[in-house]
Design an enzyme around this catalytic site. Structure first.
Site, short mmCIF file in Angstrom:
data_model
loop_
_atom_site.label_atom_id
_atom_site.label_comp_id
_atom_site.label_asym_id
_atom_site.label_seq_id
_atom_site.Cartn_x
_atom_site.Cartn_y
_atom_site.Cartn_z
N LYS A 27 0.85 -1.20 0.00
CA LYS A 27 0.00 0.00 0.00
C LYS A 27 0.88 1.24 0.00
O LYS A 27 2.09 1.15 0.28
CB LYS A 27 -0.90 -0.03 1.24
N ARG B 101 -10.61 0.71 14.11
CA ARG B 101 -10.51 1.46 12.86
C ARG B 101 -11.63 0.90 12.00
O ARG B 101 -12.76 1.34 12.09
CB ARG B 101 -9.11 1.21 12.27
N TYR C 218 14.59 31.90 4.67
CA TYR C 218 13.38 32.61 5.07
C TYR C 218 13.36 32.92 6.57
O TYR C 218 13.84 32.12 7.38
CB TYR C 218 12.14 31.75 4.77
N MET D 21 10.62 25.18 -0.16
CA MET D 21 9.75 24.27 -0.91
C MET D 21 10.56 23.29 -1.77
O MET D 21 10.29 22.09 -1.78
CB MET D 21 8.79 25.07 -1.78
C1 LIG Z 1 -0.01 -1.68 6.98
C2 LIG Z 1 -0.55 -2.91 7.53
C3 LIG Z 1 0.29 -3.97 7.90
C4 LIG Z 1 1.80 -3.90 7.87
O1 LIG Z 1 2.27 -3.25 9.03
P1 LIG Z 1 3.83 -3.04 9.29
O2 LIG Z 1 3.92 -2.46 10.64
O3 LIG Z 1 4.30 -2.09 8.24
O4 LIG Z 1 4.47 -4.36 9.17
C5 LIG Z 1 -0.29 -5.17 8.30
N1 LIG Z 1 -1.63 -5.30 8.34
C6 LIG Z 1 -2.47 -4.29 8.03
C7 LIG Z 1 -3.93 -4.50 8.11
C8 LIG Z 1 -1.97 -3.06 7.63
O5 LIG Z 1 -2.80 -2.06 7.32
#
Ligand SMILES: *Cc1c(COP(=O)(O)O)cnc(C)c1O
Length: 822
Positions: free
Chosen positions: A492, A589, A717, A766
């Site tokens: 992701k 969540r 700045y 920036m």
């Molecule tokens: C991002 C995520 C992980 C991975 O977590 P890490 O701490 O990066 O290993 C595992 N399970 C779910 C549901 C996640 O959203």
């Protein structure tokens, strides 16, 4: 190989037992990788077991390709129908058998073999020495950094009859390894580059490591080393007879004096030989490491009979270019594989394998120059043509006088140019679209210009991703879990900033079991890039259901309402879909809570279209000891929920709960699968195994300008930065729009210039940042490391009160990602 062998001979050499014998074919190739077998009927497949996979699992597919000779582990099962037409040789230890075969082939090589060891510079010294010696001899070299217990034997099999000199590197990570490499290589000439603290883990002390490495030279006639490395000097002089040692030094007192005179970006090396004759070399380098490597090369070349003028000629063409295969974004959606350093068959094979491992593109194109100093040209170019056929190259662009000879065997489309200038003046950007282009050629052809022409304009900042380090980290986590536990990798957020398509592709090569993305779009993009692994989507929305179906993506279902929506969708379309159930055990969540379980069970019954592929939960504090009890409570309640649900099903969904930290902390809860995230990207958040992981990414930029600023002046700045004394600042081409956090302003952050820490001065802008470089030697255009090896993400993130996850994922998409194998 130098000499082909019968299976009978091989069995004798490795003390093996032949359990089925058929045919008398000669073995000319040894392979441990099912993917790159060129002449199957002449190949012996060695079914080695690695951390990633077991070669025995590939015997069937390799047999289908036509391989008929196999070296296997005692006790492994052989399919009966294969024994009718194949030869199987059984041994107790496959690694040892491979090493024995290599030792035998090595014994047939009569030319001098140069063995290189040391902590740093092995590969560079090998490559550079190969180039200088290549002017006079046909040289065999180990490809890239093949220097391990398996890499060394494979390198030896790369030595062919026409080679006159072989250069091989040897690396070890624990005691008792070097004696095995020595038994294979028996180098006539040894080079001990230097000793550092790298890989200290496997050894009790630096002295132990030093002594182990020196074992490589037990049988060497000459051993080359630098006298200033006093520990090496002490060890070698105590262990070996002085007439075997060749020392060199900056100052008088060694066999060769090689002193340096720097001239801005070049240097002069003044040589004084034992006979007191002198010579001055001129080289295009001024940094310490390169100058040390070059002096090893000079002494080794002299020892092998080259004269100073020829050595100088060779040095003229050396460049501190990438010595590694690099994948870069190209024009018109092309991908460029930059291998402009390489010019031998072993290297070409590696580059073509790397090419084969990339995502499919419209065409496979290769730009290749004449191969210099390869011995019998007819044979070599015919072999190159066959390699190109094997790899199904669609379009071949040859540069040079001799390269046309590939058409003896190559059957695809081709075009030829006499030199690089002619090629470049003919390249039109419209000629390439969505192609995969490999650019590889001899140094003197200057193919960097070709790469420059084909790659996307890169502004000074790049994020380099080391695919070997990624493999290393993946394998580390594999060793922490049971062989049958699956691995889902979280890609992701652009694979934590690393670039989802390339990383997913690499994971596909590593045979990961599952991928996970946050949104449907991310999954669609991966499918469009040719990723075939199962993909779980963490947060799909109703509008995207149609895409889930079309692109074969597996959604997470996290609430009763959502379950119904998706169930109806599948009902209406008369399809079934694999889904994953998210159980909320404390994260709060997304996810089903305990109170939803009964409702969930009845919904699963009502919508049999939804197939429950897995059930999972997510730990909230796996990385922190203080949350241990909470994590365990989460895991127990998860198991209970799973049992309740699974009990009502007539199939068995997978169960998984552990993220990277969880894998380390709660291995007893690995269940059917684990979900690897940040650990793959090189950060071990629980802190227990930090040294076992390698950073995979390096964020780099360049110095745009350097200014001398007097004491009291302010920088940037709001006049936040102030010079405490007269000094120098460097403005670098990176700012908060690139993802360099503004909280690094005013000394909170620092960067590495020539290995030295330099703090941010004033506010991060920036697109630019100012760095205080007072006391550091630096030039405009020099490289600056922002994150990477030597500059820990954990430390940096703590300095500004955040976590490594945020630093990684913040790197802007305008920063180009390049990928390499070192
Ligand atoms: C991002 C995520 C992980 C991975 O977590 P890490 O701490 O990066 O290993 C595992 N399970 C779910 C549901 C996640 O959203």
């Amino acid at each position: 190989m130098i000499q082909s062998l019968t299976t009978h001979q091989i069995s004798g050499l490795v003390d093996g037992e032949v359990i089925s014998q058929s045919g008398q074919g000669l073995v000319a190739w040894i392979s441990i990788d099912s993917r790159n077998i060129l002449e199957p009927s002449k190949t012996l497949f060695v079914a080695l077991k690695g951390a990633k996979f077991d070669g025995h699992d590939f015997i069937k597919s390799v047999h289908e390709e036509g391989v008929r000779s196999f070296l296997i582990q005692k006790g492994s099962t052989v399919l009966d129908n294969l024994t009718t037409d194949s030869t199987f040789i059984v041994v107790d230890n496959l690694h040892e058998a491979l090493q024995k075969l290599a030792a035998y082939e090595r014994s047939l090589f009569s030319g001098p073999l140069v063995g290189i060891t040391g902590s740093n510079g092995k590969t560079i010294v090998k490559e550079w020495l190969g180039q200088v010696l290549g002017q006079k001899y046909a040289v065999a070299k180990s490809p890239k950094s093949y220097n391990s217990q398996v890499g060394v034997p494979l390198s030896v099999f790369g030595i062919e009859q026409n080679h006159q000199v072989a250069i091989m590197e040897a690396g070890i990570s624990k005691p008792r390894e070097m004696m095995k490499l020595e038994a294979i290589l028996k180098p006539e000439i040894g080079i001990f580059t230097n000793i550092g603290t790298a890989h200290e883990e496997g050894f009790e002390s630096q002295n132990q490591k030093l002594a182990e490495k020196a074992i490589l030279f037990e049988n060497s006639k000459l051993i080359i080393y630098r006298k200033e490395h006093s520990k090496i000097h002490d060890l070698l002089t105590s262990k070996y007879d002085s007439n075997r040692l060749i020392s060199w030094s900056d100052t008088a007192g060694a066999d060769y004096t090689l002193s340096i005179k720097k001239e801005s970006d070049r240097s002069k090396i003044l040589l004084m030989k034992p006979d007191l004759s002198v010579f001055t070399f001129s080289v295009p380098f001024a940094d310490q490491a390169s100058l040390e490597n070059i002096r090893h090369v000079i002494v080794a070349s002299l020892s092998l009979g080259l004269d100073e003028a020829l050595i100088q000629e060779g040095l003229n063409h050396l460049k501190a270019v990438e010595m590694r295969l690099t994948l870069k974004p190209g024009i018109n959606d092309c991908l460029i594989i930059d291998d402009t350093y390489n010019n031998d068959l072993a290297g070409l094979r590696l580059a073509l394998d790397f090419m084969a491992a990339q995502r499919p593109k419209r065409r496979k194109v290769i730009v290749l120059s004449d191969m210099l100093q390869v011995g019998n040209t007819e044979i070599v170019y015919t072999e190159v043509g066959e390699l190109l056929n094997f790899h199904q190259i669609d379009f071949f662009i040859g540069v040079g006088e001799k390269i046309k000879l590939v058409t003896n065997s190559y059957q695809g489309k081709s075009v030829f140019f006499p030199n690089t200038e002619a090629l470049i003046s003919h390249i039109s950007q419209e000629d390439f679209e969505n192609d995969l282009i490999l650019v590889t050629g001899a140094r003197k052809f200057g193919f960097e210009a070709v790469v420059n022409r084909l790659q996307q304009r890169i502004h000074g900042t790049t994020l380099e991703i080391n695919l070997n380090a990624l493999t290393h980290n993946y394998n580390f986590y594999k060793t922490q879990i049971l062989p049958n536990t699956k691995v889902m990798v979280m890609v992701k957020a652009f694979a934590y900033g690393g670039g989802a398509a390339e990383i997913a592709n690499h994971l596909q090569q590593l045979r990961a079991d599952y991928l996970a993305v946050a949104y449907t779009d991310e999954g669609v993009a991966l499918r469009e890039e040719g990723i075939r692994l199962p993909i779980m989507v963490l947060n799909p929305v109703q509008e995207s259901f149609i895409h889930l179906e079309k692109f074969d993506l597996e959604p997470v279902v996290y609430s009763p309402d959502f379950f119904r929506q998706l169930g109806k969708f599948c009902q209406n379309r008369n399809i079934s879909m694999k889904v994953h159930l998210d159980m909320d055990t404390g994260m709060h969540r997304l996810g089903f809570e305990q109170e939803h379980v009964q409702e969930l069970i009845s919904m699963i019954k009502s919508y049999p279209q939804l197939i429950i592929e897995s059930i999972y939960t997510h730990l909230v504090g796996a990385d922190e000891e203080i949350h241990r009890d909470f994590s365990l409570a989460q895991l127990r309640s998860f198991v209970e929920m799973c049992d309740t649900i699974s009990g009502t099903l007539d199939y068995k969904p997978m169960r998984h709960a552990l993220n990277s930290a969880g894998i380390i902390q709660f291995p007893e809860y690995q269940m059917d699968m684990v979900r690897l995230g940040i650990g793959l990207y090189g950060v071990e958040v629980s802190g227990k195994f930090e040294t076992h992981l390698k950073p995979i990414s390096t964020l780099k930029t360049t110095i745009s300008q350097i200014k001398s600023i007097p004491q009291g002046q302010t920088i940037g700045y709001s006049r936040k930065g102030k010079m405490d004394e007269d000094g120098k600042i460097a403005t670098i081409a990176l700012g908060y729009a690139d993802g360099y956090d503004r909280r690094f302003s005013n000394g909170k952050g620092f960067v590495l210039i020539d290995g030295k820490k330099a703090p941010v001065i004033g506010n991060v802008c920036m697109d630019m940042t100012m760095i205080n470089i007072t006391g550091i030697e630096a030039n405009e255009g020099d490289e600056v490391i922002i994150y990477g090896p030597g500059i820990s993400l954990k430390e940096l993130s703590e300095r500004i009160g955040t976590i490594p996850y945020e630093l990684l994922t913040n790197i802007s998409s305008r920063v180009k990602r390049v990928y390499y194998l070192d």
